[in-house]
Design a protein around this motif. Structure first.
Motif, PDB file in Angstrom:
ATOM      1  N   GLY A  74       0.797  -1.214   0.000  1.00 41.55           N
ATOM      2  CA  GLY A  74       0.000   0.000   0.000  1.00 41.55           C
ATOM      3  C   GLY A  74       0.831   1.265   0.000  1.00 41.55           C
ATOM      4  O   GLY A  74       2.061   1.227   0.047  1.00 41.55           O
ATOM      5  N   SER A  75       0.144   2.394  -0.035  1.00 44.36           N
ATOM      6  CA  SER A  75       0.836   3.677   0.003  1.00 44.36           C
ATOM      7  C   SER A  75       1.465   3.866   1.379  1.00 44.36           C
ATOM      8  O   SER A  75       0.947   3.360   2.377  1.00 44.36           O
ATOM      9  CB  SER A  75      -0.134   4.815  -0.291  1.00 44.36           C
ATOM     10  OG  SER A  75      -0.980   5.016   0.821  1.00 44.36           O
ATOM     11  N   PRO A  76       2.585   4.585   1.453  1.00 46.94           N
ATOM     12  CA  PRO A  76       3.215   4.817   2.755  1.00 46.94           C
ATOM     13  C   PRO A  76       2.253   5.439   3.760  1.00 46.94           C
ATOM     14  O   PRO A  76       2.227   5.041   4.931  1.00 46.94           O
ATOM     15  CB  PRO A  76       4.366   5.767   2.435  1.00 46.94           C
ATOM     16  CG  PRO A  76       4.695   5.489   1.015  1.00 46.94           C
ATOM     17  CD  PRO A  76       3.380   5.156   0.361  1.00 46.94           C
ATOM     18  N   ASN A  77       1.434   6.385   3.333  1.00 47.15           N
ATOM     19  CA  ASN A  77       0.501   7.045   4.241  1.00 47.15           C
ATOM     20  C   ASN A  77      -0.493   6.043   4.816  1.00 47.15           C
ATOM     21  O   ASN A  77      -0.754   6.039   6.025  1.00 47.15           O
ATOM     22  CB  ASN A  77      -0.221   8.176   3.509  1.00 47.15           C
ATOM     23  CG  ASN A  77      -1.037   9.029   4.447  1.00 47.15           C
ATOM     24  OD1 ASN A  77      -0.654   9.254   5.579  1.00 47.15           O
ATOM     25  ND2 ASN A  77      -2.170   9.500   3.970  1.00 47.15           N
ATOM     26  N   TYR A  80       1.427   3.806   7.308  1.00 46.26           N
ATOM     27  CA  TYR A  80       1.750   4.520   8.543  1.00 46.26           C
ATOM     28  C   TYR A  80       0.529   4.614   9.454  1.00 46.26           C
ATOM     29  O   TYR A  80       0.628   4.492  10.669  1.00 46.26           O
ATOM     30  CB  TYR A  80       2.294   5.918   8.254  1.00 46.26           C
ATOM     31  CG  TYR A  80       3.698   5.946   7.712  1.00 46.26           C
ATOM     32  CD1 TYR A  80       4.693   5.116   8.218  1.00 46.26           C
ATOM     33  CD2 TYR A  80       4.037   6.811   6.682  1.00 46.26           C
ATOM     34  CE1 TYR A  80       5.986   5.135   7.710  1.00 46.26           C
ATOM     35  CE2 TYR A  80       5.327   6.845   6.161  1.00 46.26           C
ATOM     36  CZ  TYR A  80       6.300   6.009   6.688  1.00 46.26           C
ATOM     37  OH  TYR A  80       7.581   6.025   6.187  1.00 46.26           O
ATOM     38  N   ARG A  81      -0.642   4.842   8.860  1.00 46.97           N
ATOM     39  CA  ARG A  81      -1.867   4.933   9.652  1.00 46.97           C
ATOM     40  C   ARG A  81      -2.199   3.606  10.325  1.00 46.97           C
ATOM     41  O   ARG A  81      -2.901   3.570  11.319  1.00 46.97           O
ATOM     42  CB  ARG A  81      -3.038   5.400   8.793  1.00 46.97           C
ATOM     43  CG  ARG A  81      -2.992   6.900   8.554  1.00 46.97           C
ATOM     44  CD  ARG A  81      -4.188   7.369   7.773  1.00 46.97           C
ATOM     45  NE  ARG A  81      -3.876   7.161   6.363  1.00 46.97           N
ATOM     46  CZ  ARG A  81      -4.748   6.911   5.414  1.00 46.97           C
ATOM     47  NH1 ARG A  81      -6.019   6.830   5.683  1.00 46.97           N
ATOM     48  NH2 ARG A  81      -4.376   6.737   4.169  1.00 46.97           N
ATOM     49  N   GLN A  82      -1.683   2.504   9.774  1.00 45.66           N
ATOM     50  CA  GLN A  82      -1.887   1.189  10.377  1.00 45.66           C
ATOM     51  C   GLN A  82      -0.753   0.839  11.340  1.00 45.66           C
ATOM     52  O   GLN A  82      -0.725  -0.247  11.902  1.00 45.66           O
ATOM     53  CB  GLN A  82      -1.919   0.121   9.288  1.00 45.66           C
ATOM     54  CG  GLN A  82      -3.062   0.248   8.337  1.00 45.66           C
ATOM     55  CD  GLN A  82      -2.907  -0.737   7.198  1.00 45.66           C
ATOM     56  OE1 GLN A  82      -2.614  -1.905   7.421  1.00 45.66           O
ATOM     57  NE2 GLN A  82      -3.081  -0.275   5.986  1.00 45.66           N
ATOM     58  N   SER A  88       9.123  -1.926  10.509  1.00 46.39           N
ATOM     59  CA  SER A  88       8.245  -3.070  10.746  1.00 46.39           C
ATOM     60  C   SER A  88       8.689  -4.292   9.957  1.00 46.39           C
ATOM     61  O   SER A  88       8.316  -5.416  10.287  1.00 46.39           O
ATOM     62  CB  SER A  88       6.800  -2.726  10.359  1.00 46.39           C
ATOM     63  OG  SER A  88       6.326  -1.635  11.096  1.00 46.39           O
ATOM     64  N   VAL A  89       9.436  -4.064   8.893  1.00 50.83           N
ATOM     65  CA  VAL A  89       9.916  -5.140   8.032  1.00 50.83           C
ATOM     66  C   VAL A  89      11.443  -5.003   7.956  1.00 50.83           C
ATOM     67  O   VAL A  89      11.968  -4.395   7.027  1.00 50.83           O
ATOM     68  CB  VAL A  89       9.300  -5.054   6.620  1.00 50.83           C
ATOM     69  CG1 VAL A  89       9.682  -6.271   5.791  1.00 50.83           C
ATOM     70  CG2 VAL A  89       7.796  -4.900   6.689  1.00 50.83           C
ATOM     71  N   PRO A  90      12.152  -5.556   8.936  1.00 50.92           N
ATOM     72  CA  PRO A  90      13.595  -5.349   8.967  1.00 50.92           C
ATOM     73  C   PRO A  90      14.328  -6.094   7.849  1.00 50.92           C
ATOM     74  O   PRO A  90      13.947  -7.204   7.473  1.00 50.92           O
ATOM     75  CB  PRO A  90      14.007  -5.891  10.338  1.00 50.92           C
ATOM     76  CG  PRO A  90      12.893  -6.780  10.778  1.00 50.92           C
ATOM     77  CD  PRO A  90      11.662  -6.329  10.075  1.00 50.92           C
ATOM     78  N   SER A 125      -1.028  -4.541   2.343  1.00 53.40           N
ATOM     79  CA  SER A 125      -1.846  -4.421   1.147  1.00 53.40           C
ATOM     80  C   SER A 125      -2.185  -2.988   0.777  1.00 53.40           C
ATOM     81  O   SER A 125      -2.255  -2.113   1.613  1.00 53.40           O
ATOM     82  CB  SER A 125      -3.135  -5.199   1.349  1.00 53.40           C
ATOM     83  OG  SER A 125      -3.923  -5.164   0.187  1.00 53.40           O
ATOM     84  N   GLY A 126      -2.385  -2.801  -0.497  1.00 53.93           N
ATOM     85  CA  GLY A 126      -2.812  -1.515  -1.022  1.00 53.93           C
ATOM     86  C   GLY A 126      -3.625  -1.734  -2.268  1.00 53.93           C
ATOM     87  O   GLY A 126      -4.708  -1.222  -2.418  1.00 53.93           O
ATOM     88  N   THR A 127      -3.106  -2.551  -3.171  1.00 55.93           N
ATOM     89  CA  THR A 127      -3.819  -2.886  -4.387  1.00 55.93           C
ATOM     90  C   THR A 127      -4.898  -3.914  -4.031  1.00 55.93           C
ATOM     91  O   THR A 127      -4.642  -4.848  -3.297  1.00 55.93           O
ATOM     92  CB  THR A 127      -2.844  -3.504  -5.415  1.00 55.93           C
ATOM     93  OG1 THR A 127      -1.822  -2.554  -5.681  1.00 55.93           O
ATOM     94  CG2 THR A 127      -3.547  -3.881  -6.686  1.00 55.93           C
ATOM     95  N   GLN A 128      -6.100  -3.708  -4.527  1.00 61.36           N
ATOM     96  CA  GLN A 128      -7.179  -4.637  -4.241  1.00 61.36           C
ATOM     97  C   GLN A 128      -6.901  -5.969  -4.925  1.00 61.36           C
ATOM     98  O   GLN A 128      -6.908  -6.069  -6.140  1.00 61.36           O
ATOM     99  CB  GLN A 128      -8.521  -4.076  -4.716  1.00 61.36           C
ATOM    100  CG  GLN A 128      -9.697  -4.950  -4.381  1.00 61.36           C
ATOM    101  CD  GLN A 128      -9.917  -5.111  -2.903  1.00 61.36           C
ATOM    102  OE1 GLN A 128      -9.743  -4.180  -2.134  1.00 61.36           O
ATOM    103  NE2 GLN A 128     -10.294  -6.286  -2.478  1.00 61.36           N
ATOM    104  N   VAL A 129      -6.650  -6.977  -4.117  1.00 57.62           N
ATOM    105  CA  VAL A 129      -6.371  -8.320  -4.621  1.00 57.62           C
ATOM    106  C   VAL A 129      -7.670  -9.089  -4.683  1.00 57.62           C
ATOM    107  O   VAL A 129      -8.439  -9.081  -3.727  1.00 57.62           O
ATOM    108  CB  VAL A 129      -5.356  -9.041  -3.709  1.00 57.62           C
ATOM    109  CG1 VAL A 129      -5.090 -10.447  -4.184  1.00 57.62           C
ATOM    110  CG2 VAL A 129      -4.061  -8.244  -3.632  1.00 57.62           C
ATOM    111  N   PRO A 130      -7.949  -9.780  -5.788  1.00 59.91           N
ATOM    112  CA  PRO A 130      -9.193 -10.532  -5.897  1.00 59.91           C
ATOM    113  C   PRO A 130      -9.287 -11.616  -4.836  1.00 59.91           C
ATOM    114  O   PRO A 130      -8.271 -12.192  -4.441  1.00 59.91           O
ATOM    115  CB  PRO A 130      -9.136 -11.165  -7.287  1.00 59.91           C
ATOM    116  CG  PRO A 130      -8.027 -10.501  -7.989  1.00 59.91           C
ATOM    117  CD  PRO A 130      -7.127  -9.898  -6.976  1.00 59.91           C
TER     118      PRO A 130
END
Length: 134
Positions: A74-77, A80-82, A88-90, A125-130
């Protein structure tokens, strides 16, 4: 003259307002549901850049060859809100990614499920995955 200028400005504003719509892509444009991937690898880089974030993982195949894959998130913004940051991903963490490969069959994918080796799930996630159908 005033009505002509007003209609010209209004027309220009409407035209420009539609431009951002073309800048973003849907899942089906970039990725192919017919190209599922399951990858396990080590994180080599995390990019929190617009419009999508990327996790780069190095995957070793059965013959020992190593390939770097880019996993879209997903987008960084939105991340970050999550509460998800680049920390978070070292780098060096092992991940398993189930998702879909890019239509051009390059080493790019969108992750449907991303899991750390200890079993923790990552919502990147950011892109809607089916949804999968069974």
């Amino acid at each position: 003259m005033w009505p002509k200028a007003l209609s010209t400005v209004t027309g220009l504003m409407l035209t420009l307002a539609g431009l951002p719509v073309y800048g973003h892509h849907a899942f089906a444009v970039e990725f192919d549901v017919e190209l599922p991937v399951s990858l396990t690898g080590t994180v080599t880089k995390v990019e929190m850049i617009n419009p999508h974030s990327w996790i780069h993982i190095e995957v070793t195949d059965n013959s020992g060859d190593k390939t770097v894959w880019m996993i879209e998130g997903g987008s960084p913004n939105a991340l970050y809100r999550q509460g998800i940051t680049r920390n978070s991903v070292p780098v060096g963490a092992e991940l398993t990614v189930n998702g879909y490969q890019a239509r051009d069959q390059s080493n790019r994918a969108v992750g449907r499920d991303i899991t750390f080796s200890d079993g923790r799930a990552l919502f990147f996630s950011g892109t809607q995955v089916p949804e999968e159908t069974e």
